[in-house]
Design a protein around this motif. Structure first.
Motif, PDB file in Angstrom:
ATOM      1  N   HIS A  38       0.829  -1.215   0.000  1.00  0.00           N
ATOM      2  CA  HIS A  38       0.000   0.000   0.000  1.00  0.00           C
ATOM      3  C   HIS A  38       0.860   1.261   0.000  1.00  0.00           C
ATOM      4  CE1 HIS A  38       1.060  -0.609   4.184  1.00  0.00           C
ATOM      5  NE2 HIS A  38       0.649   0.608   4.475  1.00  0.00           N
ATOM      6  N   LEU A  39       2.134   1.131   0.377  1.00  0.00           N
ATOM      7  CA  LEU A  39       3.070   2.267   0.348  1.00  0.00           C
ATOM      8  C   LEU A  39       4.072   2.156  -0.797  1.00  0.00           C
ATOM      9  CD1 LEU A  39       3.940   2.653   4.146  1.00  0.00           C
ATOM     10  CD2 LEU A  39       2.366   4.054   2.807  1.00  0.00           C
ATOM     11  N   THR A  40       4.644   0.957  -0.971  1.00  0.00           N
ATOM     12  CA  THR A  40       5.748   0.805  -1.910  1.00  0.00           C
ATOM     13  C   THR A  40       5.302   0.443  -3.320  1.00  0.00           C
ATOM     14  OG1 THR A  40       6.005  -1.529  -1.285  1.00  0.00           O
ATOM     15  CG2 THR A  40       7.283   0.095  -0.045  1.00  0.00           C
ATOM     16  N   GLY A  41       4.043   0.059  -3.494  1.00  0.00           N
ATOM     17  CA  GLY A  41       3.549  -0.294  -4.819  1.00  0.00           C
ATOM     18  C   GLY A  41       3.444   0.917  -5.739  1.00  0.00           C
ATOM     19  N   PRO A  42       3.178   0.687  -7.020  1.00  0.00           N
ATOM     20  CA  PRO A  42       3.113   1.789  -7.997  1.00  0.00           C
ATOM     21  C   PRO A  42       2.106   2.874  -7.623  1.00  0.00           C
ATOM     22  CG  PRO A  42       3.112  -0.333  -9.112  1.00  0.00           C
ATOM     23  CD  PRO A  42       2.958  -0.630  -7.655  1.00  0.00           C
ATOM     24  N   GLU A  43       1.012   2.493  -6.948  1.00  0.00           N
ATOM     25  CA  GLU A  43      -0.011   3.455  -6.559  1.00  0.00           C
ATOM     26  C   GLU A  43       0.184   3.982  -5.140  1.00  0.00           C
ATOM     27  OE1 GLU A  43      -2.145   4.553  -8.836  1.00  0.00           O
ATOM     28  OE2 GLU A  43      -1.116   3.175 -10.206  1.00  0.00           O
ATOM     29  N   GLY A  44       1.163   3.463  -4.432  1.00  0.00           N
ATOM     30  CA  GLY A  44       1.412   3.897  -3.065  1.00  0.00           C
ATOM     31  C   GLY A  44       2.163   5.213  -3.010  1.00  0.00           C
ATOM     32  N   ALA A  45       2.129   5.862  -1.843  1.00  0.00           N
ATOM     33  CA  ALA A  45       2.769   7.173  -1.695  1.00  0.00           C
ATOM     34  C   ALA A  45       4.271   7.088  -1.940  1.00  0.00           C
ATOM     35  CB  ALA A  45       2.492   7.722  -0.288  1.00  0.00           C
ATOM     36  N   ARG A  48       5.029   6.342  -5.696  1.00  0.00           N
ATOM     37  CA  ARG A  48       4.880   7.523  -6.560  1.00  0.00           C
ATOM     38  C   ARG A  48       6.072   8.469  -6.411  1.00  0.00           C
ATOM     39  NH1 ARG A  48      -0.238   8.417  -8.708  1.00  0.00           N
ATOM     40  NH2 ARG A  48      -1.861   6.963  -8.004  1.00  0.00           N
ATOM     41  N   MET A  49       6.562   8.629  -5.179  1.00  0.00           N
ATOM     42  CA  MET A  49       7.736   9.490  -4.981  1.00  0.00           C
ATOM     43  C   MET A  49       8.942   8.958  -5.744  1.00  0.00           C
ATOM     44  SD  MET A  49       7.793  10.473  -0.945  1.00  0.00           S
ATOM     45  CE  MET A  49       6.341  11.002  -0.061  1.00  0.00           C
ATOM     46  N   VAL A  50       9.162   7.651  -5.644  1.00  0.00           N
ATOM     47  CA  VAL A  50      10.312   7.043  -6.324  1.00  0.00           C
ATOM     48  C   VAL A  50      10.163   7.189  -7.832  1.00  0.00           C
ATOM     49  CG1 VAL A  50      11.487   4.860  -6.779  1.00  0.00           C
ATOM     50  CG2 VAL A  50      10.824   5.457  -4.450  1.00  0.00           C
ATOM     51  N   ALA A  51       8.957   6.995  -8.345  1.00  0.00           N
ATOM     52  CA  ALA A  51       8.729   7.137  -9.781  1.00  0.00           C
ATOM     53  C   ALA A  51       9.023   8.560 -10.245  1.00  0.00           C
ATOM     54  CB  ALA A  51       7.286   6.754 -10.120  1.00  0.00           C
ATOM     55  N   ALA A  52       8.709   9.537  -9.391  1.00  0.00           N
ATOM     56  CA  ALA A  52       8.980  10.938  -9.732  1.00  0.00           C
ATOM     57  C   ALA A  52      10.439  11.306  -9.504  1.00  0.00           C
ATOM     58  CB  ALA A  52       8.076  11.852  -8.906  1.00  0.00           C
ATOM     59  N   GLY A  53      11.172  10.461  -8.768  1.00  0.00           N
ATOM     60  CA  GLY A  53      12.585  10.716  -8.518  1.00  0.00           C
ATOM     61  C   GLY A  53      12.853  11.762  -7.456  1.00  0.00           C
ATOM     62  N   LYS A  54      11.849  12.069  -6.644  1.00  0.00           N
ATOM     63  CA  LYS A  54      12.026  13.085  -5.604  1.00  0.00           C
ATOM     64  C   LYS A  54      11.292  12.667  -4.345  1.00  0.00           C
ATOM     65  CE  LYS A  54      11.607  18.040  -4.631  1.00  0.00           C
ATOM     66  NZ  LYS A  54      12.990  18.115  -4.135  1.00  0.00           N
ATOM     67  N   LEU A  55      12.036  12.650  -3.238  1.00  0.00           N
ATOM     68  CA  LEU A  55      11.455  12.258  -1.966  1.00  0.00           C
ATOM     69  C   LEU A  55      11.155  13.474  -1.108  1.00  0.00           C
ATOM     70  CD1 LEU A  55      13.792   9.305  -0.891  1.00  0.00           C
ATOM     71  CD2 LEU A  55      11.651   9.177  -2.186  1.00  0.00           C
ATOM     72  N   SER A  56      10.094  13.368  -0.316  1.00  0.00           N
ATOM     73  CA  SER A  56       9.857  14.353   0.735  1.00  0.00           C
ATOM     74  C   SER A  56      10.190  13.705   2.063  1.00  0.00           C
ATOM     75  CB  SER A  56       8.394  14.818   0.723  1.00  0.00           C
ATOM     76  OG  SER A  56       7.521  13.732   1.002  1.00  0.00           O
TER      77      SER A  56
END
Length: 324
Positions: A38-45, A48-56
């Motif tokens: 629910h966090l690390t999957g493609p739809e998880g928060a 999505r951060m990893v896919a965008a290449g930017k972490l908060s």
């Protein structure tokens, strides 16, 4: 043959043979993390951060053995950041200053730093405030891990600059997958029957690390016939209930007891009460809560409920444990 043609060692192969099984099975990629899709999957928060290449900055909140440290380490690899881990148990202000100085050095080389703080709730309020200017400036991306409710244990200012990610206890399917991976890496099945394996999974109570430690003990023995549940129980130590009498576990269980009573579920109510008592809760505390429940929640719907609770309290005070 040239070394260029040799395969890269796997993570398990790179570790010493004496390394714990839990370390050998640490995931090498986020996609290998079990039970937190629910966090690390493609739809998880996090996905999505990893896919965008930017972490908060984020706070990973969850029970022990659910993958908080692994996720933090893999996050740094996934977005090519410098990974700097510290523990709030062993670190002080001097260690934080060194970490921030190291982050400044890395920034001059063009690489950002992911600062992972394990048990972040152990830092006091002043120490937590010390993170704020470095998080705000972007010098570090803070990833904190905690088993305690962040709303109670972390500064509001720090929480406002972070996302809280809730990790779940590993379910039976996830724990079974962990055991299958352990059998693959050990190249042999666990020396237990199917029923014993199910009992082993149930005993872990969602804690993957505990399960692998138990499995490592089982792999270390030499026996002719697989152990049944009784034989396995005689060999392995019993898992102590997760219960902090003055912290969140205490309130979670008494809340579960109340909700079970409100839902008219006697079996669930007995289960939660038994968990509290086995973990060492003071029986008079449970009795006080039941008296309050009989008065406030049941009330005139059954006037005898309060009489029964008070009689149970008197009997316990008179007899003591275990007869009470």
């Amino acid at each position: 043959m040239s070394d260029l043609f040799h395969d890269e060692p796997t993570q398990a192969e790179a570790l010493p043979k004496t390394a714990p099984l839990a370390d050998k099975l640490r995931p090498a990629r986020l996609s290998e993390v079990i039970g937190q899709e629910h966090l690390t999957g493609p739809e998880g928060a996090i996905g999505r951060m990893v896919a965008a290449g930017k972490l908060s900055s984020m706070i990973l909140w969850g029970p022990p053995g659910t993958g908080k440290t692994s996720i933090a380490r893999l996050l740094a690899d996934a977005v090519n950041m410098h990974y700097k881990p510290i523990s709030a148990v062993f670190s002080g202000v001097a260690d934080l200053k060194k970490a921030f100085a190291e982050a400044e050095t890395m920034a001059r080389t063009g690489k950002q730093t992911l600062l992972f703080v394990d048990e972040i709730h152990r830092f006091n309020r002043a120490q937590q405030d010390g993170f704020l200017p470095f998080v705000e400036s972007g010098l570090v991306t803070l990833v904190g891990a905690t088993t305690e409710n962040p709303s109670f244990e972390l500064n509001a200012a720090l929480l406002s600059r972070s996302q809280v990610m809730v990790l779940h206890r590993l379910d039976d399917a996830a724990l079974a997958t962990l055991l299958a991976r352990a059998e693959d890496i050990m190249e042999r099945p666990l020396p237990v029957t199917a029923d014993a394996k199910s009992a082993l999974i149930s005993s872990a109570d969602g804690d993957g690390r505990f399960l692998l430690n138990q499995a490592e003990t089982l792999f270390s023995i030499t026996i002719e016939n697989p152990l049944d549940p009784a034989g396995m129980a005689a060999l392995l130590q019993r898992r102590m209930p997760v219960y902090d009498k003055d912290r969140e576990g205490h309130y979670n269980l008494i809340s579960a007891l109340h909700k079970s009573l409100r839902g008219s579920d006697p079996q669930a109510a007995l289960y939660w009460m038994a968990r509290m008592l086995v973990a060492g809760e003071e029986p008079l505390y449970v009795l006080r809560r039941l008296v309050r429940f009989a008065s406030e929640d049941i009330g005139l719907a059954d006037p005898q409920a309060l009489v029964q609770c008070l009689a149970a309290k008197d009997a316990y005070e008179f007899l003591g444990s275990p007869e009470g």
